[in-house]
Design a protein around this motif. Structure first.
Motif, PDB file in Angstrom:
ATOM      1  N   GLN A 153      -0.183   3.139  -5.238  1.00 53.13           N
ATOM      2  CA  GLN A 153      -0.181   1.698  -5.473  1.00 53.13           C
ATOM      3  C   GLN A 153       0.867   1.021  -4.591  1.00 53.13           C
ATOM      4  N   ASN A 154       2.034   1.623  -4.510  1.00 54.72           N
ATOM      5  CA  ASN A 154       3.091   1.065  -3.660  1.00 54.72           C
ATOM      6  C   ASN A 154       2.680   1.066  -2.194  1.00 54.72           C
ATOM      7  N   MET A 155       2.011   2.132  -1.771  1.00 54.29           N
ATOM      8  CA  MET A 155       1.537   2.224  -0.391  1.00 54.29           C
ATOM      9  C   MET A 155       0.599   1.060  -0.072  1.00 54.29           C
ATOM     10  N   ALA A 156      -0.330   0.793  -0.969  1.00 54.63           N
ATOM     11  CA  ALA A 156      -1.287  -0.281  -0.744  1.00 54.63           C
ATOM     12  C   ALA A 156      -0.588  -1.633  -0.646  1.00 54.63           C
ATOM     13  N   LYS A 157       0.421  -1.846  -1.513  1.00 52.35           N
ATOM     14  CA  LYS A 157       1.156  -3.105  -1.494  1.00 52.35           C
ATOM     15  C   LYS A 157       1.995  -3.260  -0.235  1.00 52.35           C
ATOM     16  N   ALA A 158       2.482  -2.150   0.282  1.00 51.98           N
ATOM     17  CA  ALA A 158       3.383  -2.195   1.434  1.00 51.98           C
ATOM     18  C   ALA A 158       2.706  -2.736   2.677  1.00 51.98           C
ATOM     19  N   GLY A 159       1.386  -2.593   2.747  1.00 58.23           N
ATOM     20  CA  GLY A 159       0.672  -3.011   3.942  1.00 58.23           C
ATOM     21  C   GLY A 159       0.581  -4.505   4.114  1.00 58.23           C
ATOM     22  N   GLY A 160       0.594  -5.253   3.004  1.00 60.30           N
ATOM     23  CA  GLY A 160       0.421  -6.693   3.112  1.00 60.30           C
ATOM     24  C   GLY A 160      -0.930  -6.996   3.735  1.00 60.30           C
ATOM     25  N   GLY A 161      -0.903  -7.656   4.902  1.00 63.74           N
ATOM     26  CA  GLY A 161      -2.156  -7.963   5.592  1.00 63.74           C
ATOM     27  C   GLY A 161      -2.650  -6.837   6.455  1.00 63.74           C
ATOM     28  N   SER A 162      -1.843  -5.779   6.611  1.00 62.71           N
ATOM     29  CA  SER A 162      -2.256  -4.641   7.431  1.00 62.71           C
ATOM     30  C   SER A 162      -2.197  -3.375   6.590  1.00 62.71           C
ATOM     31  N   VAL A 163      -2.565  -2.264   7.203  1.00 64.39           N
ATOM     32  CA  VAL A 163      -2.587  -0.996   6.486  1.00 64.39           C
ATOM     33  C   VAL A 163      -1.411  -0.135   6.942  1.00 64.39           C
ATOM     34  N   PRO A 164      -0.599   0.393   6.007  1.00 60.46           N
ATOM     35  CA  PRO A 164       0.499   1.272   6.402  1.00 60.46           C
ATOM     36  C   PRO A 164      -0.030   2.469   7.187  1.00 60.46           C
ATOM     37  N   GLU A 165       0.785   2.983   8.095  1.00 62.12           N
ATOM     38  CA  GLU A 165       0.357   4.096   8.933  1.00 62.12           C
ATOM     39  C   GLU A 165      -0.171   5.258   8.100  1.00 62.12           C
ATOM     40  N   PHE A 166       0.517   5.556   7.010  1.00 61.13           N
ATOM     41  CA  PHE A 166       0.129   6.705   6.202  1.00 61.13           C
ATOM     42  C   PHE A 166      -1.276   6.542   5.645  1.00 61.13           C
ATOM     43  N   LEU A 167      -1.634   5.300   5.284  1.00 59.03           N
ATOM     44  CA  LEU A 167      -2.936   5.073   4.674  1.00 59.03           C
ATOM     45  C   LEU A 167      -4.038   4.795   5.685  1.00 59.03           C
TER      46      LEU A 167
END
Length: 288
Positions: A217-231
């Motif tokens: 859930q935190n990973m998804a939120k971290a992306g904001g308008g983009s996708v975090p590298e991990f995801l």
């Protein structure tokens, strides 16, 4: 079918028959490379990364990541459990981590900000180490070689080419493609295996497996308008969380067994990495 293509198809079929094995979850797959060759590729790639990326030298942060990593690697079965795992923290806003054959772990400071607790960090580290234990890089290299589209990558893996233009492809085969501009993600089946194996690993070390859900859930939120590298190569969906929850009862039992054996990692996350607006484990009922 021309003679060359026919020969290639026959050769590939023979290789597949001779090298067929089962994944940790029973999937049939082909592994063409031995541990020593994969470890050499992992070591070579890790050295390249350490030259290219800025290494984070803060002692408290390194001690924290080492504490979590060491607790997880202590639960590794087989020969990898006897290895002295090299753990390096990289100074980068990338929300990412990786593990490589040959016993290497890299964690980016951007991930530490998003993984709010030692349990959440253990989720990611367990997941990445699981890719190594399940030989997913070997599987992907082998698939590419048999398909005839990975000759350059395979050449690097078996040590017959050091051409600089092939290094990015080799790193991509090890799960490092996003950082280096080459997209060659693990498959969904491999990601699922890493999720479940990683969950068991971190729980067996005494970490709370329920943190895995909050981590995603935190990973998804971290992306904001983009996708975090991990995801970006790890599809985040309700299916993934559902799969983790289906394994949760087993994982909680592993955690309880670990605690009964005196395993209770006391890893202190530096306060400088505190982040806002992420899922809080304190808000969740832990009576399961």
């Amino acid at each position: 079918m021309n003679k060359v293509l026919k020969t290639a198809v026959i050769a590939s079929s023979i290789i597949a028959l001779l090298s067929c094995s089962a994944s940790p979850t029973g999937r049939k797959r082909v592994l063409l490379y031995d541990d020593s060759k994969m470890s050499a590729l992992g070591a070579q790639s890790f050295e390249e990364i350490k030259k290219q990326e800025k290494i984070y030298t803060d002692k408290a942060t390194n001690d924290y990541v080492a504490c979590v990593s060491n607790a997880v690697t202590a639960e590794i079965p087989g020969h990898y459990g006897d290895e002295d795992w090299e753990v390096v923290v990289f100074d980068s806003e990338q929300v990412n981590a990786f593990a490589l054959p040959g016993a290497h772990v890299g964690v980016y400071t951007g991930l530490i900000k998003v993984a709010e607790t030692p349990d959440q960090l253990a989720t990611v580290i367990g997941h990445e180490i699981a890719h190594v234990l399940a030989e997913h890089s070997n599987e992907r290299l082998s698939q590419n070689q048999i398909a005839g589209i990975g000759t350059a990558v395979a050449a690097v893996a078996i040590g017959v080419s050091d051409d600089i233009k092939h290094k990015g492809a080799a790193m991509a085969a090890l799960g490092l493609g996003v950082q280096y501009g080459v997209l060659l993600p693990y498959g969904r089946a491999q990601e699922s295996e890493a999720d479940l194996m990683g969950l068991d690993l971190m729980a067996s070390a005494g970490f709370d497996p329920r943190a895995s859900v909050f981590l995603w859930q935190n990973m998804a939120k971290a992306g904001g308008g983009s996708v975090p590298e991990f995801l970006s190569t790890h599809p985040s969906s309700q299916t993934r969380i559902t799969d983790l929850n289906s394994r949760m009862s087993r994982a909680i039992q592993l955690e309880k067994q670990a605690i009964a054996q005196g395993k209770s990692p006391q890893c202190i996350r530096p306060a400088s990495f505190d982040a806002k607006d992420t899922a809080k484990e304190s808000d969740v009922d832990k009576t399961s």
